[in-house]
Design a protein around this motif. Structure first.
Motif, PDB file in Angstrom:
ATOM      1  N   GLN A 141       0.178  10.137  -3.001  1.00 53.94           N
ATOM      2  CA  GLN A 141      -0.292  10.353  -1.638  1.00 53.94           C
ATOM      3  C   GLN A 141       0.870  10.494  -0.668  1.00 53.94           C
ATOM      4  O   GLN A 141       0.754  11.178   0.350  1.00 53.94           O
ATOM      5  CB  GLN A 141      -1.183   9.185  -1.201  1.00 53.94           C
ATOM      6  CG  GLN A 141      -2.451   9.029  -2.021  1.00 53.94           C
ATOM      7  CD  GLN A 141      -3.196   7.773  -1.633  1.00 53.94           C
ATOM      8  OE1 GLN A 141      -3.729   7.680  -0.532  1.00 53.94           O
ATOM      9  NE2 GLN A 141      -3.229   6.784  -2.514  1.00 53.94           N
ATOM     10  N   TYR A 142       1.978   9.821  -0.962  1.00 53.01           N
ATOM     11  CA  TYR A 142       3.188   9.918  -0.152  1.00 53.01           C
ATOM     12  C   TYR A 142       4.299  10.517  -1.001  1.00 53.01           C
ATOM     13  O   TYR A 142       4.344  10.308  -2.217  1.00 53.01           O
ATOM     14  CB  TYR A 142       3.641   8.552   0.361  1.00 53.01           C
ATOM     15  CG  TYR A 142       2.632   7.821   1.215  1.00 53.01           C
ATOM     16  CD1 TYR A 142       1.937   8.482   2.223  1.00 53.01           C
ATOM     17  CD2 TYR A 142       2.382   6.464   1.037  1.00 53.01           C
ATOM     18  CE1 TYR A 142       1.021   7.815   3.008  1.00 53.01           C
ATOM     19  CE2 TYR A 142       1.475   5.780   1.822  1.00 53.01           C
ATOM     20  CZ  TYR A 142       0.793   6.462   2.814  1.00 53.01           C
ATOM     21  OH  TYR A 142      -0.112   5.816   3.586  1.00 53.01           O
ATOM     22  N   GLY A 196       0.885   4.310  -2.634  1.00 47.10           N
ATOM     23  CA  GLY A 196       0.844   5.721  -2.274  1.00 47.10           C
ATOM     24  C   GLY A 196       1.949   6.521  -2.939  1.00 47.10           C
ATOM     25  O   GLY A 196       1.763   7.688  -3.291  1.00 47.10           O
ATOM     26  N   SER A 198       0.831   6.970  -6.626  1.00 48.45           N
ATOM     27  CA  SER A 198      -0.308   7.879  -6.813  1.00 48.45           C
ATOM     28  C   SER A 198      -0.022   9.297  -6.359  1.00 48.45           C
ATOM     29  O   SER A 198      -0.754  10.218  -6.707  1.00 48.45           O
ATOM     30  CB  SER A 198      -1.526   7.351  -6.050  1.00 48.45           C
ATOM     31  OG  SER A 198      -1.290   7.363  -4.655  1.00 48.45           O
ATOM     32  N   LEU A 212      -8.765   2.910  -3.620  1.00 49.45           N
ATOM     33  CA  LEU A 212      -8.161   2.652  -2.326  1.00 49.45           C
ATOM     34  C   LEU A 212      -8.687   1.355  -1.712  1.00 49.45           C
ATOM     35  O   LEU A 212      -9.667   0.768  -2.175  1.00 49.45           O
ATOM     36  CB  LEU A 212      -8.433   3.821  -1.381  1.00 49.45           C
ATOM     37  CG  LEU A 212      -7.888   5.178  -1.858  1.00 49.45           C
ATOM     38  CD1 LEU A 212      -8.260   6.272  -0.870  1.00 49.45           C
ATOM     39  CD2 LEU A 212      -6.381   5.122  -2.049  1.00 49.45           C
ATOM     40  N   SER A 239       0.820  -1.207   0.000  1.00 43.94           N
ATOM     41  CA  SER A 239       0.000   0.000   0.000  1.00 43.94           C
ATOM     42  C   SER A 239       0.855   1.259   0.000  1.00 43.94           C
ATOM     43  O   SER A 239       0.498   2.269  -0.598  1.00 43.94           O
ATOM     44  CB  SER A 239      -0.940   0.006   1.219  1.00 43.94           C
ATOM     45  OG  SER A 239      -1.878  -1.056   1.125  1.00 43.94           O
ATOM     46  N   THR A 240       2.004   1.184   0.666  1.00 42.69           N
ATOM     47  CA  THR A 240       2.907   2.332   0.649  1.00 42.69           C
ATOM     48  C   THR A 240       3.428   2.578  -0.763  1.00 42.69           C
ATOM     49  O   THR A 240       3.514   3.733  -1.218  1.00 42.69           O
ATOM     50  CB  THR A 240       4.081   2.100   1.606  1.00 42.69           C
ATOM     51  OG1 THR A 240       3.583   1.887   2.924  1.00 42.69           O
ATOM     52  CG2 THR A 240       5.010   3.306   1.620  1.00 42.69           C
TER      53      THR A 240
END
Length: 622
Positions: free
Chosen positions: A438-439, A433, A436, A470, A429-430
């Motif tokens: 997000q991180y 992120g 995308s 998500l 998931s990281t």
């Protein structure tokens, strides 16, 4: 006055499709009623009601930014004070020469909006969370209060207008107008009351108009789910800044009227009590309703005037009692609860202004063009991009002392489905992120068509063709299914007709047409997951990131989801994170295994299922 405002109030979102003509008609009726009433009561009563109308305009500024945009601010009273002082400075210096003070009102609005824009820029582009927005705006009010209180010296002046320190600024000219070459006309108290009411109603109608426009619809979506709004391709920070700036202009306008009303303004306007009082008005009336601004001021100020006493010592007790009653027994405010009761009885008298209106009926009945399909426009939009792979180069992400993704380099195919598996904590998931936006990446880079996207925010990556679903369905649960899809479709072409058409196509493709008008939160778990996939498709992606799309689904829902994923894989690069090995087998796609944040191995499902090392990882064996 209450009856006319009730006429304007309206009820919930299902019936909020009233036309602009209806809103204007209701506003005109209310204005006529107030004008007649203002001429029937004593002049002092009209004078007091003018203050209430000004306070309602101030409350409208908070309804706009909090009720529609989800930005909770304690700073509206501070901008109100800035507008009041600006009006005083301008009017004292120039009114004798120009013979009017309307330019002072304009100057107040400009200065107030500019201050809001400056403050909002640092907050929103500094990625300050909503809690800290409230703290910063409150701190700004108190700083202004301390500063203006300390300006009692003669050196603190602008031209002929002194700040006045704790004594305040006095002898501010009243609202005056003058035609070119004509004489000056100072408004009487009754005329001033009518002007204040007209201005408040005009602003309320303007907010309603704005809420029907795409900008307003995006603001409402941003309030309900900021992350999904950004992942759809909207620049959330710029929307917040624009909304906050408009709200600041409205608050400053109210401040200018206040200075003209009392011919006086002093530092307490920046203190804690006015900052909290604006919030109380909106809470009492209903923050999701423009009518709530008027109702809240009428209730709070009316009861305070009646029970507060001549010295005002009882006002805090009255305010506290009202607030406790609203929180305990009428959460959401008077308008929202009255709307629910009236809706249960079949009444439509409050069916206009209690919530942001839904799109016009014509848009809701849009039909897809004959022979068109979701993938016709999706393939056309991608063009060359559909042959472009996404890749990571030595990507690392650290959270403090923990390395979640460690030096990962992966090239994904330009089309087709790829699976990403691994035990909990493997970094899947990281990594999503990081792809995308997000991180932020600690080290390494993310590439699309050899273009470096590493420092791009999520909304820019969405516009470039990276769509994200998500792990937990991220949708606008309070909005209708159709509105969810419309917002996603509008993000890239920014064309209302095109968005209407594509939303209908997606409803047909997802088989959600029967639920189009229902709130998205009422859908089943599987349908919510499909709706989010549809919202991803609406952004015309060339890369689709699906994080556990079948989590919690039944066997039949999982099978259908697999078909949707396969369809997407024919036209885009689809990357799926999944723990359901049966679903991974169904996809028959290349598999990448992550372990402890690192790339462990790659291969087909059959190859990896025979790899003892994979079994060791999942079973926790060394």
């Amino acid at each position: 006055m209450m009856a006319q405002l009730a006429r304007l109030a309206g009820t919930g979102a299902q019936s909020g499709r009233g036309s602009l003509g209806t809103d204007i008609s209701a506003a005109v009726l209310a204005l006529v009623a107030m004008a007649i009433l203002g001429n029937l009561v004593e002049e002092f009563t009209a004078f007091e009601w003018s203050l209430w109308a000004i306070q309602a305009i101030l409350a409208l500024s908070l309804v706009l930014i909090w009720g529609y945009g989800g930005i909770f601010s304690f700073g509206q009273a501070a901008i109100y004070g800035i507008g009041g002082y600006t009006y005083g400075f301008w009017a004292i210096n120039f009114a004798d020469n120009t013979g009017e003070t309307l330019t002072a009102v304009v100057a107040a609005v400009v200065v107030g909006a500019a201050f809001a824009a400056l403050l909002g820029y640092f907050m929103f582009y500094g990625n300050v969370t909503n809690v800290y927005v409230a703290i910063i705006t409150l701190a700004t009010s108190l700083v202004l209060f301390a500063f203006v209180n300390s300006t009692s010296g003669s050196e603190y002046r602008i031209g002929d207008a002194p700040f006045g320190g704790y004594n305040g600024m006095t002898r501010i000219p009243r609202l005056t107008w003058r035609l070119p070459g004509g004489a000056s006309h100072e408004l009487t108290r009754v005329q001033f009351f009518v002007v204040c009411v007209a201005a408040g109603l005009l602003i309320a109608v303007g907010i309603r108009m704005l809420s029907r426009r795409p900008f307003g619809r995006v603001a409402v979506a941003m309030q309900h789910n900021e992350l999904r709004t950004e992942l759809s391709g909207y620049n959330v920070r710029s929307h917040k800044l624009a909304l906050f700036t408009i709200g600041g202009g409205i608050a400053a306008f109210a401040g200018a009227l206040f200075s003209a009303w009392g011919r006086f303004i002093s530092p307490p306007v920046f203190s804690l009590t006015p900052a909290a009082l604006v919030v109380i008005w909106v809470l009492v009336g209903s923050r999701s309703s423009v009518a709530g601004a008027f109702i809240g001021v009428l209730i709070v100020e009316g009861l305070s005037s009646w029970a507060g006493g001549a010295d005002g010592n009882n006002e805090p007790i009255v305010l506290g009692a009202i607030l406790v009653f609203i929180v305990l027994f009428l959460p959401g405010g008077v308008i929202a609860n009255a709307a629910k009761v009236w809706a249960m009885t079949g009444s439509q008298a409050l069916n206009r202004w209690s919530k942001p209106p839904t799109p016009p009926e014509a848009a809701l009945r849009s039909q897809p063009k004959p022979g068109s399909s979701v993938f016709d426009w999706m393939t056309e939009a991608n063009g060359v991009r559909s042959n472009t792979p996404i890749a990571t180069r030595n990507v690392t992400k650290r959270f403090g002392g923990i390395t979640a993704v460690d030096n990962v380099t992966i090239d994904f195919p330009p089309t087709g489905v790829s699976c990403l598996i691994g035990p909990n904590g493997a970094g899947k998931s990281t990594l999503f992120g990081l792809l995308s936006g997000q991180y932020s990446v600690t080290d390494g880079s993310v590439l699309l068509e050899e273009q470096n996207l590493t420092k791009w925010p999520a909304f820019q990556r969405a516009r470039q063709g990276i769509g994200v679903k998500l792990q937990v369905a991220s949708i606008f649960k309070e909005l209708s299914v159709r509105e969810n899809l419309w917002l996603a479709c509008f993000a890239l072409p920014h064309n209302r007709a095109t968005a209407d058409d594509r939303a209908e196509q997606l409803l047909e493709w997802l088989e959600l047409g029967d639920h189009a008008q229902n709130p998205a939160g009422t859908l089943s778990h599987g349908q919510q997951q499909w709706l989010e996939i549809g919202m991803v498709v609406a952004t015309k992606p060339c890369v689709v990131l699906l994080d556990e799309p079948t989590a919690g689904m039944t066997r039949e829902e999982t099978r259908r989801t697999g078909e949707l994923v396969a369809q997407l894989g024919e036209r885009a690069s689809v990357i799926v994170v999944e723990h359901d090995m049966e679903f991974v087998r169904q996809l028959s796609a290349p598999v990448t295994v992550l372990h402890r944040g690192r790339l462990f191995t790659q291969g087909s499902f059959d190859e990896l299922s025979r790899d003892e090392r994979i079994l060791d990882i999942y079973l926790g064996r060394e």
